[in-house]
Scaffold this motif. Structure first.
Motif, PDB file in Angstrom:
ATOM      1  N   VAL A 119      10.484  25.102  46.066  1.00 15.03           N
ATOM      2  CA  VAL A 119      10.479  23.917  45.210  1.00 15.03           C
ATOM      3  C   VAL A 119      10.751  22.670  46.043  1.00 15.03           C
ATOM      4  N   GLU A 120      10.680  21.531  45.381  1.00  8.70           N
ATOM      5  CA  GLU A 120      10.769  20.244  46.063  1.00  8.70           C
ATOM      6  C   GLU A 120      12.077  20.080  46.841  1.00  8.70           C
ATOM      7  N   THR A 121      13.159  20.649  46.326  1.00  3.79           N
ATOM      8  CA  THR A 121      14.464  20.505  46.969  1.00  3.79           C
ATOM      9  C   THR A 121      14.728  21.554  48.049  1.00  3.79           C
ATOM     10  N   GLY A 122      13.755  22.453  48.294  1.00  2.65           N
ATOM     11  CA  GLY A 122      13.845  23.371  49.419  1.00  2.65           C
ATOM     12  C   GLY A 122      14.210  24.803  49.114  1.00  2.65           C
ATOM     13  N   GLU A 123      14.561  25.110  47.852  1.00  7.58           N
ATOM     14  CA  GLU A 123      14.927  26.490  47.506  1.00  7.58           C
ATOM     15  C   GLU A 123      13.684  27.316  47.185  1.00  7.58           C
ATOM     16  N   SER A 124      13.722  28.596  47.570  1.00  6.30           N
ATOM     17  CA  SER A 124      12.634  29.524  47.223  1.00  6.30           C
ATOM     18  C   SER A 124      13.062  30.322  46.002  1.00  6.30           C
ATOM     19  N   LYS A 143      -5.287  32.579  53.919  1.00  6.05           N
ATOM     20  CA  LYS A 143      -3.839  32.449  53.733  1.00  6.05           C
ATOM     21  C   LYS A 143      -3.468  31.005  53.383  1.00  6.05           C
ATOM     22  N   LYS A 144      -4.184  30.052  54.003  1.00  5.70           N
ATOM     23  CA  LYS A 144      -3.952  28.645  53.667  1.00  5.70           C
ATOM     24  C   LYS A 144      -4.333  28.366  52.220  1.00  5.70           C
ATOM     25  N   LEU A 145      -5.427  28.988  51.763  1.00  2.00           N
ATOM     26  CA  LEU A 145      -5.831  28.825  50.368  1.00  2.00           C
ATOM     27  C   LEU A 145      -4.784  29.416  49.423  1.00  2.00           C
ATOM     28  N   LEU A 146      -4.212  30.554  49.801  1.00  2.00           N
ATOM     29  CA  LEU A 146      -3.161  31.163  48.981  1.00  2.00           C
ATOM     30  C   LEU A 146      -1.914  30.287  48.962  1.00  2.00           C
ATOM     31  N   ARG A 147      -1.642  29.610  50.072  1.00  2.00           N
ATOM     32  CA  ARG A 147      -0.514  28.675  50.116  1.00  2.00           C
ATOM     33  C   ARG A 147      -0.736  27.539  49.119  1.00  2.00           C
ATOM     34  N   LEU A 148      -1.994  27.081  49.003  1.00  6.29           N
ATOM     35  CA  LEU A 148      -2.322  26.030  48.039  1.00  6.29           C
ATOM     36  C   LEU A 148      -2.118  26.522  46.599  1.00  6.29           C
ATOM     37  N   VAL A 149      -2.464  27.787  46.358  1.00  6.20           N
ATOM     38  CA  VAL A 149      -2.241  28.361  45.024  1.00  6.20           C
ATOM     39  C   VAL A 149      -0.747  28.415  44.730  1.00  6.20           C
ATOM     40  N   ALA A 150       0.045  28.850  45.721  1.00  3.93           N
ATOM     41  CA  ALA A 150       1.499  28.903  45.544  1.00  3.93           C
ATOM     42  C   ALA A 150       2.067  27.512  45.278  1.00  3.93           C
ATOM     43  N   ASP A 151       1.558  26.514  45.995  1.00  8.76           N
ATOM     44  CA  ASP A 151       2.015  25.134  45.780  1.00  8.76           C
ATOM     45  C   ASP A 151       1.695  24.666  44.364  1.00  8.76           C
ATOM     46  N   GLU A 152       0.540  25.063  43.866  1.00  6.49           N
ATOM     47  CA  GLU A 152       0.152  24.683  42.503  1.00  6.49           C
ATOM     48  C   GLU A 152       1.064  25.345  41.478  1.00  6.49           C
ATOM     49  N   ILE A 153       1.443  26.585  41.725  1.00  7.66           N
ATOM     50  CA  ILE A 153       2.383  27.271  40.829  1.00  7.66           C
ATOM     51  C   ILE A 153       3.704  26.506  40.764  1.00  7.66           C
ATOM     52  N   VAL A 154       4.208  26.112  41.933  1.00  7.62           N
ATOM     53  CA  VAL A 154       5.471  25.366  41.979  1.00  7.62           C
ATOM     54  C   VAL A 154       5.333  24.030  41.256  1.00  7.62           C
ATOM     55  N   LYS A 155       4.216  23.339  41.485  1.00 11.07           N
ATOM     56  CA  LYS A 155       4.010  22.042  40.823  1.00 11.07           C
ATOM     57  C   LYS A 155       4.019  22.198  39.311  1.00 11.07           C
ATOM     58  N   ARG A 156       3.396  23.251  38.828  1.00  8.36           N
ATOM     59  CA  ARG A 156       3.370  23.473  37.379  1.00  8.36           C
ATOM     60  C   ARG A 156       4.763  23.782  36.844  1.00  8.36           C
ATOM     61  N   LEU A 157       5.524  24.580  37.594  1.00  4.48           N
ATOM     62  CA  LEU A 157       6.883  24.893  37.164  1.00  4.48           C
ATOM     63  C   LEU A 157       7.753  23.641  37.157  1.00  4.48           C
ATOM     64  N   SER A 159       6.697  20.532  36.895  1.00  5.85           N
ATOM     65  CA  SER A 159       6.230  19.668  35.812  1.00  5.85           C
ATOM     66  C   SER A 159       6.750  20.155  34.469  1.00  5.85           C
ATOM     67  N   LYS A 160       6.784  21.477  34.317  1.00  9.53           N
ATOM     68  CA  LYS A 160       7.306  22.060  33.083  1.00  9.53           C
ATOM     69  C   LYS A 160       8.784  21.707  32.905  1.00  9.53           C
ATOM     70  N   MET A 161       9.555  21.752  33.996  1.00  7.81           N
ATOM     71  CA  MET A 161      10.971  21.414  33.918  1.00  7.81           C
ATOM     72  C   MET A 161      11.154  19.945  33.551  1.00  7.81           C
ATOM     73  N   LYS A 162      10.347  19.072  34.145  1.00  9.32           N
ATOM     74  CA  LYS A 162      10.445  17.647  33.822  1.00  9.32           C
ATOM     75  C   LYS A 162      10.061  17.382  32.371  1.00  9.32           C
ATOM     76  N   LEU A 163       9.039  18.084  31.897  1.00  6.65           N
ATOM     77  CA  LEU A 163       8.644  17.933  30.492  1.00  6.65           C
ATOM     78  C   LEU A 163       9.738  18.431  29.555  1.00  6.65           C
ATOM     79  N   ASP A 164      10.397  19.531  29.955  1.00  6.76           N
ATOM     80  CA  ASP A 164      11.497  20.046  29.138  1.00  6.76           C
ATOM     81  C   ASP A 164      12.633  19.033  29.054  1.00  6.76           C
ATOM     82  N   SER A 165      12.894  18.343  30.186  1.00  6.08           N
ATOM     83  CA  SER A 165      13.943  17.332  30.187  1.00  6.08           C
ATOM     84  C   SER A 165      13.576  16.171  29.267  1.00  6.08           C
ATOM     85  N   LEU A 166      12.312  15.762  29.347  1.00  8.77           N
ATOM     86  CA  LEU A 166      11.852  14.700  28.448  1.00  8.77           C
ATOM     87  C   LEU A 166      11.891  15.157  26.993  1.00  8.77           C
TER      88      LEU A 166
END
Length: 395
Positions: A119-124, A143-157, A159-166
């Motif tokens: 995640v953005e703050t460095g924790e896995s 493997k680089k493409l899979l890294r992009l997929v993993a990054d997208e998963i994190v971004k969605r999570l 974003s979901k947390m920020k939406l929950d806060s809102l």
């Protein structure tokens, strides 16, 4: 890395996961396209998104695999999250850490590639992994493409947390709007009643009739508006609030199977007379989940865990009560003091499950942040009773 530093890093990691406040059982469809894409990129039969808490690995979304929960110490991804880099194992059946695992034996899994979900703050908080029954040779480009997929998963999570806060902020605004709707509805109803009464009288002036008609029309529209406000509030409750029965179902869906795997009698009951109350679901699943997971860990096979859910109303102060009672091995007094203090301790469970010593400390912190209380009564060899009381808004 020394033990204290390692424990601090792990505590920060599971605390970050708890902040996402995820319902692990309701994420399959949300990430279905991404796990399917990962499998196609890698050319593997299976792809999983695994999130790892203090005790368990939760497969929250999967492609061609039905696993939901497994003990953390049995997982492969527990090693992936210890590094920022992907972890690739070509022959699981020749790796001493995994060769004896049920999912590897006989015609089980051979190949594994895991990418940490950082995640953005460095924790896995978990890993995206692709698995196959045969060895694979995945190129660096893929493997680089899979890294992009993993990054997208994190971004969605995230974003979901920020939406929950809102959403929390919106919920508070809705409560105020809901109160306003009730406050307005009374006088508006009185205006409408007066207009209807006047309409039945013998009136001499047509202008007065027109004026009264306008009052009636305006009052009716205002009533429709307040009814609409109240209906929208009900819809919000369905998505972001629990009733006791809904809370019970979520806990059973998450923890009945882990308890069954250990041959533990697990049950959740609730006060049916209080099921009309609804309360914010925020943080309830990580709080109750950590307590239940601890109970499963320290209760021997054929033991019993009972969860009781209730609403307490004392002089208008409404609170949610969560009680988890087990007949496990209990907690020594000095250990309990360590759990509730600042130090992080670790013990192994009744089936020698690895302990990470973070659950109760994290629960204590979350409960306090909600202005609630945590009480633990335990006797070594006889079991433990955990009572959590959290103030909730009346709805």
């Amino acid at each position: 890395m020394d033990e204290i530093k390692r424990n601090n890093v792990e505590y920060a990691r599971i605390k970050k996961l708890s902040e996402f406040d995820l319902d692990y059982g309701n994420l399959q469809n949300e990430f279905q396209g991404l796990v399917e894409l990962a499998a196609h990129i890698a050319g593997t039969r299976i792809s999983l998104i695994n999130l790892i808490d203090s005790h368990s690995q939760w497969t929250v979304s999967s492609y061609c695999h039905k696993l939901f929960e497994m003990d953390r110490e049995d997982s492969i991804c527990q090693y992936t999250i210890q590094s920022e880099s992907p972890m690739e194992i070509h022959r699981l059946d020749k790796d001493a850490r995994f060769m004896d695992k049920p999912y590897v034996k006989d015609d089980g899994f051979k190949y594994y590639l895991g990418i940490p979900l950082m995640v953005e703050t460095g924790e896995s908080i978990g890993a995206l992994c692709v698995i196959d029954h045969q060895d694979k040779n995945i190129s660096e480009e893929k493997k680089k493409l899979l890294r992009l997929v993993a990054d997208e998963i994190v971004k969605r999570l995230e974003s979901k947390m920020k939406l929950d806060s809102l959403q929390d902020q919106l919920d508070r605004a809705i409560v105020q709007r809901n109160q306003m709707a009730h406050d307005v509805r009374g006088p508006v109803g009185g205006i409408l009643g007066l207009a209807l009464s006047a309409e039945n009288e013998s009136l001499e002036h047509s202008e007065f009739d027109l004026y009264m008609g306008m009052i009636k029309s305006s009052a009716s529209k205002l009533l429709e508006l307040t009814d609409d406000i109240l209906e929208r509030r009900k819809e919000q409750l369905k998505e972001n609030y629990f009733t006791l029965s809904e809370f019970k179902k979520h806990l059973e869906d998450l923890y009945a199977l882990p308890a069954l795997n250990k041959k533990i009698d697990f049950g959740v009951v609730f006060n049916k007379e209080k099921n009309h109350h609804s309360f914010p679901r925020r943080k309830l699943l990580p709080i109750s989940g950590n307590i239940i997971a601890n109970a499963i860990k320290f209760t021997a096979p054929k033991g019993k865990i009972a969860v009781n859910l209730d609403i307490m109303d004392t002089e208008g102060n409404v609170s949610l009560l969560i009680e988890v009672k087990d007949n496990g091995r209990g907690i020594r007094k000095e250990k309990l003091q360590e759990f509730m203090g600042k130090s992080v301790v670790s013990e192994r469970g009744t089936n020698n499950e690895e302990g990470y010593g973070m659950g109760l400390q994290l629960v204590n912190e979350m409960v306090r942040s909600m202005k609630g209380s945590l009480n633990i009564q335990s006797e070594e060899g006889k079991g433990t009773v955990v009572k959590i009381k959290i103030p909730v808004n009346r709805t």
